[in-house]
Design an enzyme around this catalytic site. Structure first.
Site, short mmCIF file in Angstrom:
data_model
loop_
_atom_site.label_atom_id
_atom_site.label_comp_id
_atom_site.label_asym_id
_atom_site.label_seq_id
_atom_site.Cartn_x
_atom_site.Cartn_y
_atom_site.Cartn_z
N GLU A 49 53.19 -92.33 -14.51
CA GLU A 49 52.47 -93.49 -13.95
C GLU A 49 50.96 -93.28 -13.91
O GLU A 49 50.29 -93.69 -12.97
CB GLU A 49 53.02 -93.87 -12.57
N HIS A 272 55.61 -90.74 -4.32
CA HIS A 272 56.60 -89.72 -4.64
C HIS A 272 56.07 -88.35 -4.21
O HIS A 272 54.85 -88.16 -4.11
CB HIS A 272 56.89 -89.68 -6.14
#
Length: 428
Positions: A49, A272
């Site tokens: 990402e 995360h």
């Protein structure tokens, strides 16, 4: 019987959640990630990402002294989000884009636009040939009614096929990334059973991190309970998997995750948790010599550059044509507004001609817009291939000059006779 000292290889993986204007505190978090990587100096860093190539280049500049080799995997319109930074020279790269990745009409989920893929980088780590994979699979938005499950299973199937077919000559295989699958999910079991990859968390001798190795936790301020569904404390969906070979037995000595908060900072690195795995081995064998034809690769790279220039010209032509069509449409609208601005004035154009011209303008705008998207995707693919060929040419030229890719240490540090150097000794 000779023994060799075990030397560690530290691997880092993180989903950076780097969606500008949508992800919270994006610039500050990238700065924090850069500081962490500079401090910890992992051997291999696998990021997901990283949607902006500017962020990749910013990290590349910041990590130039600690991780001199890097690669950004280009895919789709907005990219794959995959990046790798490493201390070891990258000799080749390849990207495989998954055939299924959600639905374009589910725009609020955004996965379809992301160009989800798996990136491969081939490194020589000492005397071992290592295939390093980084990937990001489709997200699971609702566990009870998961309409994307077939897509994620297909992605897992294509991922295991890609790894099996590309890692036959590798001494070490490492896969890191956000798989968006629980440990016992079908796609996860399919991937690990088909490839023989082992889970660092399950294999490690020591672990320090979140309970049960969770990587999406309730204590993270960026995570809402809705995202976790029935799992109140969190879930484990990020992994570092590895596989050894007959040439070297690989073990995971230690694994850790971040725990939501970061000391001296008001927010964590991402939504995360970051993973770090320390791998070790003790058996070493010389890596096989690979023969390449540098002139053929150079010729291929030249042809790709010609295609790049052609695609750039075509995209520029499409843009210019679209601007001309838009200007013509505005001119026609201005002419059409004359009867309303000047009371009693007659329409200067016949109605049929007016509608035909409007249809032509609209067709030009739609066509040029689609062509612009197509040529943008073509440019990204060509740029990715050219980057890979550039790395290959550099590796070939180094071999042809007679310099070894994995140079031994100085004579003062040469091990006693009968002791072979560790395959994880870094290149100088």
């Amino acid at each position: 019987m000779a023994n060799t000292d075990s030397v560690g290889l530290r691997v880092f993986s993180l989903n950076c959640w780097g969606i500008h204007y949508l992800s919270k505190h994006c610039p500050q978090r990238y700065a924090m990630i850069g500081d962490l990587l500079c401090k910890e100096q992992h051997d291999i860093v696998l990021l997901q990402e990283v949607w902006s190539e500017k962020d990749f280049l910013s990290l590349k500049q910041k990590l130039a002294s600690t991780h001199p080799h890097s690669h950004y995997f280009k895919s789709g319109v907005i990219g794959s989000g995959l990046a790798i930074y490493t201390k070891h020279r990258i000799h080749d790269t390849f990207l495989y884009r998954y055939s299924l990745n959600g639905y374009p009409y589910m725009a609020h989920h955004g996965d379809w636009f992301g160009g989800k893929a798996v990136g491969l980088a081939i490194l020589n780590i000492g005397s071992l040939t290592a295939n390093i994979y980084v990937t990001h699979l489709h997200a699971e938005y609702c566990r009870d009614k998961d309409s994307y499950l077939p897509h994620r299973v297909v992605q897992a199937w294509e991922l295991q096929q890609f790894i099996r077919h590309t890692s036959a000559g590798a001494d070490l295989v490492i896969l890191g990334g956000d798989l968006n699958m629980h440990p016992q999910d079908l796609g996860n079991r399919l991937l690990r059973t088909s490839t023989g990859l082992r889970d660092s968390y399950s294999e490690t001798a020591k672990f320090d991190g979140c309970e049960n190795g969770m990587t999406l936790i309730a204590d993270n301020p960026f995570i809402s309970q809705k995202e976790l569904g029935p799992f109140e404390k969190g879930i484990r969906i990020d992994y570092i998997l590895f596989k050894d070979s007959s040439k070297a037995e690989i073990y995971c000595d230690f694994m850790s995750t971040t725990k939501g908060s970061v000391p001296d900072h008001p927010f964590p690195y991402s939504d995360h948790e970051a993973l770090t795995a320390e791998l070790s081995q003790s058996k070493t064998f010389a890596d096989p010599l690979l023969l390449f034809l540098v002139d053929i690769v150079t010729e291929a790279r030249t042809e790709v550059k010609v295609g790049l220039h052609c695609a750039e010209r075509m995209r520029y032509t499409a843009t210019r044509t679209g601007v001309m069509g838009l200007a013509l449409l505005f001119l026609e609208l201005a002419i059409a507004a004359v009867p309303w601005l000047a009371l009693g004035a007659e329409q200067p154009f016949p109605r049929t001609s007016f509608y035909m011209l409007a249809a032509l303008c609209f067709a030009i705008l739609v066509t040029t817009f689609l062509l612009y998207i197509f040529y943008t995707m073509e440019l990204k693919s060509l740029q990715g291939a050219e980057d890979q060929m550039r790395l290959a040419v550099g590796s070939l030229q180094e071999r042809l000059r007679g310099f070894p890719l994995a140079q031994p240490h100085s004579s003062q540090r040469r091990p006693p006779e009968g002791l072979e150097p560790s395959a994880f000794d870094p290149e100088e």
